[in-house]
Design a protein around this motif. Sequence first.
Motif, mmCIF file in Angstrom:
data_model
loop_
_atom_site.group_PDB
_atom_site.id
_atom_site.type_symbol
_atom_site.label_atom_id
_atom_site.label_comp_id
_atom_site.label_asym_id
_atom_site.label_seq_id
_atom_site.Cartn_x
_atom_site.Cartn_y
_atom_site.Cartn_z
ATOM 1 N N PHE A 223 -19.421 -33.097 10.953
ATOM 2 C CA PHE A 223 -20.922 -32.780 10.152
ATOM 3 C C PHE A 223 -21.543 -31.611 10.843
ATOM 4 O O PHE A 223 -22.343 -30.814 10.070
ATOM 5 C CB PHE A 223 -21.742 -33.926 10.188
ATOM 6 N N CYS A 224 -21.219 -31.364 12.184
ATOM 7 C CA CYS A 224 -21.877 -30.105 12.550
ATOM 8 C C CYS A 224 -21.059 -28.826 12.469
ATOM 9 O O CYS A 224 -21.439 -27.855 12.838
ATOM 10 C CB CYS A 224 -21.865 -30.332 14.325
ATOM 11 N N GLY A 225 -20.021 -29.029 11.763
ATOM 12 C CA GLY A 225 -19.134 -27.877 11.122
ATOM 13 C C GLY A 225 -18.156 -27.354 12.032
ATOM 14 O O GLY A 225 -17.202 -26.399 11.792
ATOM 15 N N ASP A 226 -17.772 -28.288 13.137
ATOM 16 C CA ASP A 226 -16.559 -27.856 14.267
ATOM 17 C C ASP A 226 -15.452 -28.582 13.780
ATOM 18 O O ASP A 226 -14.928 -29.655 14.288
ATOM 19 C CB ASP A 226 -17.052 -28.109 15.496
ATOM 20 N N LEU A 227 -14.798 -27.895 12.882
ATOM 21 C CA LEU A 227 -13.512 -28.646 12.168
ATOM 22 C C LEU A 227 -12.335 -28.914 13.318
ATOM 23 O O LEU A 227 -11.739 -29.726 13.169
ATOM 24 C CB LEU A 227 -13.034 -28.061 10.842
ATOM 25 N N ASP A 228 -12.361 -27.801 13.946
ATOM 26 C CA ASP A 228 -11.182 -27.802 15.119
ATOM 27 C C ASP A 228 -11.562 -28.981 15.878
ATOM 28 O O ASP A 228 -10.426 -29.654 16.465
ATOM 29 C CB ASP A 228 -11.507 -26.477 15.684
ATOM 30 N N GLN B 123 -26.776 -32.966 14.846
ATOM 31 C CA GLN B 123 -26.693 -32.372 16.428
ATOM 32 C C GLN B 123 -27.187 -33.789 16.983
ATOM 33 O O GLN B 123 -26.437 -33.809 18.203
ATOM 34 C CB GLN B 123 -27.812 -31.006 16.278
ATOM 35 N N GLN B 124 -28.258 -34.428 16.742
ATOM 36 C CA GLN B 124 -28.629 -35.538 17.572
ATOM 37 C C GLN B 124 -27.431 -36.700 17.372
ATOM 38 O O GLN B 124 -27.326 -37.455 18.395
ATOM 39 C CB GLN B 124 -29.948 -36.124 16.892
ATOM 40 N N ALA B 125 -26.909 -36.680 16.191
ATOM 41 C CA ALA B 125 -25.855 -37.603 16.088
ATOM 42 C C ALA B 125 -24.632 -37.299 17.036
ATOM 43 O O ALA B 125 -24.073 -38.090 17.578
ATOM 44 C CB ALA B 125 -25.165 -37.570 14.486
ATOM 45 N N LEU B 126 -24.037 -35.944 17.188
ATOM 46 C CA LEU B 126 -23.118 -35.596 18.042
ATOM 47 C C LEU B 126 -23.634 -36.051 19.479
ATOM 48 O O LEU B 126 -22.671 -36.381 20.357
ATOM 49 C CB LEU B 126 -23.059 -34.190 17.968
#
Length: 584
Positions: free
Chosen positions: A63-68, A27-30
């Motif tokens: 990595f946050c799971g938001d593939l779209d 999340q911090q990476a995003l």
Amino acid sequence: MEEPLSACEKITQLCEQVKGLLAHDSQQALCLAQQALALAQQIEAPRRLLLQALICRGGAQRFCGDLDASFEDYSEVLAQCRDQGSELDDLHASALLGLGIVYRNRADYRQALDCYQQGLERARRSGAKRIESTLLNGLGNVHSVLGSHTEAVGYYLQALTLAREQADPQAELVMLGNLGFLFEEMGDFEQALTYYEQALVQSDRVKDRYFRVSILSNKCSSLRQLGRFEQALSAGLQAHREALESGNEMRRAPTLQVLAALYKDIGEYEQAEQRIQEAIQIYKVVGNLRHLPEALRLQGGLASLRGEHALAEAAFLAALERTQTEGDPKEEAAAHQALAEHFESRGELGKALPHFKAYHALEQRLRREQVQLVLASRLTDRENEVARKDAELQRLRNGELAELVAALERANQQKEVLLVQLSQQAIEDPLTGLYNRRYLEEYLPRELQFAQRQKQVLALALADLDNFKQINDHFSHEVGDQVLKIVSQIFRKHSRKSDVVIRYGGEELLLVMPETDSTQGRDVCERIRRAVESHPWKHFHPDLHVTLSMGLSDSRTRSPRRLLQHADKMLYVAKNAGKNQVAA
């Protein structure tokens, strides 16, 4: 006093920070990736820097799971790279790498392979060795998931060699870990442990605690499979302890899952239940749902052992629902299998049957797709090679080298013929027309893994012609060759359509019998042995008499290597007992 960073330097710094945070705090990476991209757009940064920031955000979204969202970022990079020729080949390759990972996470393996192959071509063209190594790793990962172990090993070893040539210890660590996991998937747990030990040493060198936890968890799993429970517990607890110290919940959950499976095996069900509940909770909180179906199946299995059938059924159904949401056919098949076995154990055959049917349908689909994808991958390699040759020929045609072009085209035609012959020779023995040992190395691990998933037994017989050296010495090598051809024909005639006959080496033949135990396998072997013994060999020479000895083993708890070793041991028993017999 240090001068403040320029905007472009700040963007580069943010992207580097994102790479370091991805595995630990996605999340911090995003958040940092968003800042980098916003700054690049604000200052109208050079195209290369803007695309680097976009790739960076795509990785963080993934990595946050938001593939779209990740898919959209990588696709945007590809759209902008296409108009720039080869100038941005390295970024084009990076975007294809990211897109391939997205497709792999969606279980769209055909698209993943296509992205990795295209990316590999561009990475090699641009000299981007690190990206090339990562793409080779990606190809290995997909083939590993598909059960194409020969291809997977080849890609991993290429990536490992490249990492060592580039003095990239981090990439080397990943390859060692992946090779260990691949051998674990193949059932060769001793070889897996060898690679895991090397990876642990390498993790200490590069001080990578994140990957080290994964290696320790996998080591625990292999030791558990070997029945070395005390060592497995030590490795599993160490993995969990180091995950706790890192403060990384995403890394801690799989260690809890591995420990739960271990505690279940040793009968400590309360400990197992505590660990798996905690793992499931973490998966749900952090949004890492990829491992959730497996964890739910383990929870269901534990509930079933306690006689809590309603809870077990609910857990298995939740696992199935999750897999159908994610669209992963492999995990969906496992969930159907768990439900079928659950209902069957309770005598509810009417409920079990639809899940058995769904499981077998998915297994067949996966096997078909595996074969199709392996062939497609090889065809892509072939097409890339042809494209390179065509480009070179076109360059020559544009000059004053017509004569050389003609010579090259003739050589190319000859090479095409040779390639067809070589592709056949690669898996076929020229004397007998049987499959050869190279084919066995690809076929047996895949067939054995399929048998284990289906909870079936696979039998394997190793046959050796008795006194074959004397046949060659007394009657000539030509007669010996004819004997081998006829024995091969007898094997084909008297084995079943589902059986596979292989020339293992010299006068040794191998018979692989799917869905067959050693008792059934002995019947097949005896039929073949009698047919060889009773064949009218006197047509060749009045004194010629041919017999064979066979050693038989089956696949219960054996890896391919142990299966072959046991068959060889039984063959030795048959030879010592007087030859012309089957030993099991």
